[in-house]
Design a protein around this motif. Structure first.
Motif, PDB file in Angstrom:
ATOM      1  N   GLY A 129       0.790  -1.221   0.000  1.00  0.00           N
ATOM      2  CA  GLY A 129       0.000   0.000   0.000  1.00  0.00           C
ATOM      3  C   GLY A 129       0.822   1.270   0.000  1.00  0.00           C
ATOM      4  O   GLY A 129       0.276   2.353   0.123  1.00  0.00           O
ATOM      5  N   GLN A 147      -0.077   4.043  -2.082  1.00  0.00           N
ATOM      6  CA  GLN A 147      -1.454   4.468  -1.889  1.00  0.00           C
ATOM      7  C   GLN A 147      -1.632   5.273  -0.599  1.00  0.00           C
ATOM      8  O   GLN A 147      -2.726   5.740  -0.308  1.00  0.00           O
ATOM      9  N   THR A 148      -0.572   5.356   0.194  1.00  0.00           N
ATOM     10  CA  THR A 148      -0.719   5.913   1.537  1.00  0.00           C
ATOM     11  C   THR A 148      -1.441   7.257   1.541  1.00  0.00           C
ATOM     12  O   THR A 148      -2.287   7.502   2.382  1.00  0.00           O
ATOM     13  N   PHE A 152      -7.703   4.592   1.263  1.00  0.00           N
ATOM     14  CA  PHE A 152      -7.531   3.140   1.292  1.00  0.00           C
ATOM     15  C   PHE A 152      -8.895   2.480   1.079  1.00  0.00           C
ATOM     16  O   PHE A 152      -9.041   1.517   0.347  1.00  0.00           O
ATOM     17  N   LYS A 184      -5.183   4.908   4.871  1.00  0.00           N
ATOM     18  CA  LYS A 184      -4.623   3.738   5.529  1.00  0.00           C
ATOM     19  C   LYS A 184      -4.272   4.052   6.973  1.00  0.00           C
ATOM     20  O   LYS A 184      -3.783   5.123   7.284  1.00  0.00           O
ATOM     21  N   ASP A 214      -8.260   0.014  -1.599  1.00  0.00           N
ATOM     22  CA  ASP A 214      -6.913   0.175  -2.118  1.00  0.00           C
ATOM     23  C   ASP A 214      -6.955   0.564  -3.596  1.00  0.00           C
ATOM     24  O   ASP A 214      -6.161   0.083  -4.403  1.00  0.00           O
ATOM     25  N   THR A 267      -6.147  -0.533   9.361  1.00  0.00           N
ATOM     26  CA  THR A 267      -7.248   0.399   9.165  1.00  0.00           C
ATOM     27  C   THR A 267      -8.488  -0.240   9.783  1.00  0.00           C
ATOM     28  O   THR A 267      -8.744  -1.416   9.567  1.00  0.00           O
TER      29      THR A 267
END
Ligand SMILES: Nc1ncnc2c1ncn2[C@@H]1O[C@H](COP(=O)(O)OP(=O)(O)O)[C@@H](O)[C@H]1O
Ligand SMILES: [Mg+2]
Lengths: 416, 399
Positions: free
Chosen positions: B35, B38-39, B43, B69, B104, B227
């Motif tokens: 991830g 993607q932080t 998320f 996240k 995600d 999360t």
């Protein structure tokens, strides 16, 4: 804190344990009192008659009460050597008495059960018994050479015993010889064991079929909203609204050679008109009809258990990554086992003693032990054997119950 | 990643680097490796999600929600407001009637629940009664075809994490409610999901245990960096546990904000009423001047307030004041602040605070909470007092 040694005391000074036992006893006695009417009812109309009937399996005083003199003489005879003159005299006297009292038929029938051919021998001999003179043994031999057959005498010895295991032995295809040994029944008379096996096999198959058919239905019912499932449950129970007899006859109409199903098969070309399936008056018919009739007894306990399995279990399993099948097999199914246990036991026990359906649709090879018990009750009037067969059936059921308890556990069962 | 960690520290105070953890839960690289890019993005994302069970009523109406996240988000709302439905859509047990749910960055509408890899804790725990604690925990690992040795290690680790290591051979029925709760938690975490959903997991516990578990859950969540979407109808729980709270009512998110913002600056009357204790007075906006307005109450009194969702003079409004922000000591008020007459109806001594019920502008249920301090006067019923507040503590909301 007070330093009390010894037992704790209640407010009035009696030991607490005894006080507790007293109060518990009172509430238990009250609870027991409430069940008393039912208990009395069951004892009077159920336990006593059944016990009374079952004793007939081991008690038979027909010979001993009607032929008292020879009963004593037979008891003294060793069962292998040639009958003594005294024994012959006793037999002749008893036969004369029985002829006079018109009870010779009963006696002859009784002995005939131990040795075929005894009936005619007895009635024939009894007609002349009053006129016979000593030496009686020779007189008997003279009357009919069958008297020379030691097995006749041995049969009489077995029949003369008031308490006898002969019927129990007969119900498992054994017979008791005059010297008390248990041997296998003659080839053509060995029918009961096969019958018991078939009965258990039919009950097992019916249980299996009701399970296979009932489980998905119960599952579906348990997942539907209350309104719909109640409606469908009524459909499940619908068969109960008609008599067993009607349902069974309906199956005859469905399954017989000229029946609905065969007509359809012929119409669709699945079967030739001259080669219709025989689905009734045989094992197939018994299985089909019994499965249908007993299906609700499987569905109801299953449904009542499945209804209590929260959907969160399956959801939890899926959230943890289990596929539908794994979820079912590892999570759902084990929790439905109490319902399976209850349903299977119920269906099996009902099936093992089924009577009307196999009688109507069973033909030759679809007969069960109950049909034989009925035959001996009403046909051959051999109540002793009927009682013995019933007793053996009861023992088998109890044994299977015990096995079930050991394997699955009786507390792991939910009947509703 | 650093940002996320710092944020977590604020909440739990746990020194966050991998070596401080009792075991290497994040070391698998799943949590952070996949991830990483993607932080900064969401998320979990709900995009215009609607849900109707019967085709007549929308249980969830146009839900838009993004959570980054590592966030602990609580869905708070009265019973029937659609919280569970949202959670179930996210888990895959209900399908959205309209809209998209992304995990995600990937739409998951068509992914079956067992492939989503989301951990779940249910209100009744849903521990499998026919399996031991160990077997329960081992289940998600078995279905993932993880080897026996590995499984044992992970199960043991997860049990130790919730301090239940000694209970591995017990059946769920032999555990107390709190212990079952811990096992359910461990089971949801044992396969190291990145996202964990909890639906009123503490609902069945008594108050003390609930508070203890609240702390443990948040602590664990932050330590593991997972999360969490947490559902509750208990506002205290929501305030104490969450990074952000989404307040639901009638299938609509009323406000989504960190706890302090939610409490101190509610966006509308519903949130003000639902979160904490709240006094309301009905009136009409008299004048608005920037971030101060004056409200003419129905009783005729004029008060100062902060306009929140009123925009023009003459609009009806409900002003909201927290009981602890009501001031009875005129010396503590600003010069020229509007005050109101109040009659004391009831005085309750509660130890740390005094709780006074007042009649204010025709409202008999007006509550004032004052701290038990040496200079604080104890009021008697029937007494007439003057009360006031800072305009910033008094919010003019929708009527
Ligand atoms: N399976 C369902 N079928 C029909 N209606 C449902 C179902 N589940 C929930 N609802 C309805 O949807 C609304 C929201 O329910 P839910 O999401 O469980 O609320 P919450 O969890 O906030 O209490 C309620 O009015 C409820 O009656
Ligand atoms: Mg809910």
């Amino acid at each position: 804190m007070t330093e009390t040694t010894g037992p704790l005391l209640a407010a009035d000074g009696t030991p607490l344990k005894r006080k507790l036992a007293q109060s518990l006893f009172r509430s238990r006695a009250r609870a027991f009192g409430l069940t008393l009417p039912l208990l009395a009812f069951i004892i009077v109309v159920f336990v006593i008659p059944i016990a009374q009937f079952l004793t007939q399996a081991v008690v038979d005083d027909r010979y001993s009460s009607l032929m008292p003199k020879s009963t004593i003489a037979l008891a003294e005879w060793d069962g292998v050597s040639e009958p003594s003159e005294a024994l012959a005299a006793a037999v002749v006297a008893d036969l004369a008495l029985a002829k006079e009292n018109k009870t010779i038929g009963k006696v002859a029938t009784r002995v005939n059960r131990e040795k075929s051919g005894a009936r005619s021998l007895f009635t024939k001999t009894a007609r002349r018994a009053a006129k016979m003179e000593a030496p009686f043994l020779d007189a008997l031999y003279e009357r009919d050479k069958k008297w020379r057959d030691i097995e006749i005498w041995q049969g009489m010895k077995v029949a003369s015993k008031k308490y006898t295991a002969a019927y129990l032995a007969a119900s498992v295809d054994r017979k008791i010889t005059a010297d008390g040994k248990i041997v296998r029944q003659d080839e053509q008379r060995r029918i009961h064991i096969t019958l018991f096996q078939k009965t258990i096999w039919i009950a097992f198959l019916v249980t299996l079929f009701t399970f296979l058919l009932g489980y998905p239905v119960a599952f579906l019912l348990s997942t539907l909203p209350m309104r719909t499932s109640n409606l469908l449950l009524i459909l499940v129970l619908l068969p109960f609204w008609t008599s067993l007899l009607v349902r069974t006859t309906a199956w005859i109409a469905m399954l017989q050679g000229e029946g609905v199903l065969n007509d359809l098969f012929v119409a669709f070309g699945i079967a030739g008109d001259d080669a219709r399936f025989s689905m009734i008056y045989n094992l197939t018919g018994t299985l089909i009809a019994m499965t249908h009739i007993l299906l609700p007894f499987m569905i109801l306990p299953l449904y009542s258990v499945m209804k209590t399995i929260p959907p969160s279990y399956t959801r939890a399993a899926k959230s943890m990554g289990a596929t539908d099948w794994t979820t079912f097999w590892r999570v759902y199914f084990p929790q439905s086992v109490p319902g399976i246990g209850a349903g299977a036991l119920l269906v099996f026990i009902l099936a093992i003693s089924f009577y009307i359906t196999p009688a109507l649709v069973g033909g030759q090879d679809g007969q069960m032990i109950s049909n034989f018990i009925d035959y001996h009750m009403r046909g051959s009037l051999n109540w002793n054997l009927a009682a013995a067969l019933g007793g053996v059936l009861l023992v088998i059921v109890l044994f299977l119950f015990w096995v079930y308890d050991r394997v699955v556990g009786i507390d792991n069962m939910k009947l509703g | 990643m650093q940002i996320a960690q710092k944020k977590r520290c604020r909440i739990c105070g746990w020194v966050l680097n991998n070596s401080a953890l009792p075991f290497d839960f994040m070391g698998k690289g799943r949590l952070w490796g996949s991830g990483l890019s993607q932080t900064q993005d969401a998320f979990v994302e709900f995009r215009r999600v609607q849900k109707s069970y019967d085709g007549e009523v929308l249980v969830v109406k146009d839900l838009n929600l993004k959570l980054p996240k590592g966030e602990f988000l609580t869905m708070l709302g009265p019973s029937g407001s659609g919280k569970t439905t949202c959670l179930m859509m996210l888990a895959g047990f209900e399908t959205a009637t309209h809209g998209e749910i992304l995990l995600d960055g990937q739409p998951i509408n068509n992914i079956p629940p067992h492939k989503r890899g989301i951990g779940m804790v249910f209100q009744n725990y849903a521990l499998f009664p026919h399996m031991t604690v160990g077997e329960n925990l081992s289940f998600p690992l078995e279905v993932r075809k993880i080897g026996k040795a590995d499984r044992e290690v992970k199960v043991k680790r997860a049990l130790d994490m919730v301090e239940m290591g000694d209970f591995i051979n017990r059946r769920p029925a032999q555990l107390s409610g709190g212990q079952q709760q811990r096992i359910a938690l461990a089971r949801a975490l044992v396969f190291e999901p990145e996202l964990v959903l909890m639906d009123e997991p503490l609902g069945a516990l008594d108050k003390q245990l609930r508070e203890k578990m609240q702390f443990e859950i948040t602590d664990l969540a932050h330590r593991l960096g997972i999360t969490v979407v947490y559902v509750t109808h208990d506002q205290t729980e929501a305030l104490t546990m969450s990074d952000r709270v989404a307040v639901f009512n009638d299938g609509v998110i009323q406000q989504i904000a960190p706890p302090d913002v939610l409490y101190e600056s509610p966006d509308n009357s519903f949130v003000a009423q639902f979160i904490g204790e709240n006094n309301t007075l009905a009136g009409v906006v008299d004048s608005i001047d920037g971030d101060v307005c004056q409200v003419k109450l129905d009783s005729g009194d004029i008060i100062d307030a902060t306009p929140v969702n009123v925009s023009k003079v003459g609009e009806r409004t409900l002003v909201s004041i927290r009981p602890e922000r009501v001031e009875a000591n005129p010396k503590r008020l600003k010069k020229g602040a509007h005050t109101l007459k109040a009659e004391v109806l009831e005085f309750i001594y509660m130890g740390d605070v005094f709780r006074t019920r007042l009649r204010v502008a025709g409202n008999d249920e007006f509550i004032m909470k004052t701290r038990n301090a040496p200079d604080q006067q104890r009021l008697t019923p029937g007494e007439e007092i003057e009360i006031g507040w800072l305009p910033t503590d008094c919010r003019a909301l929708d009527a």
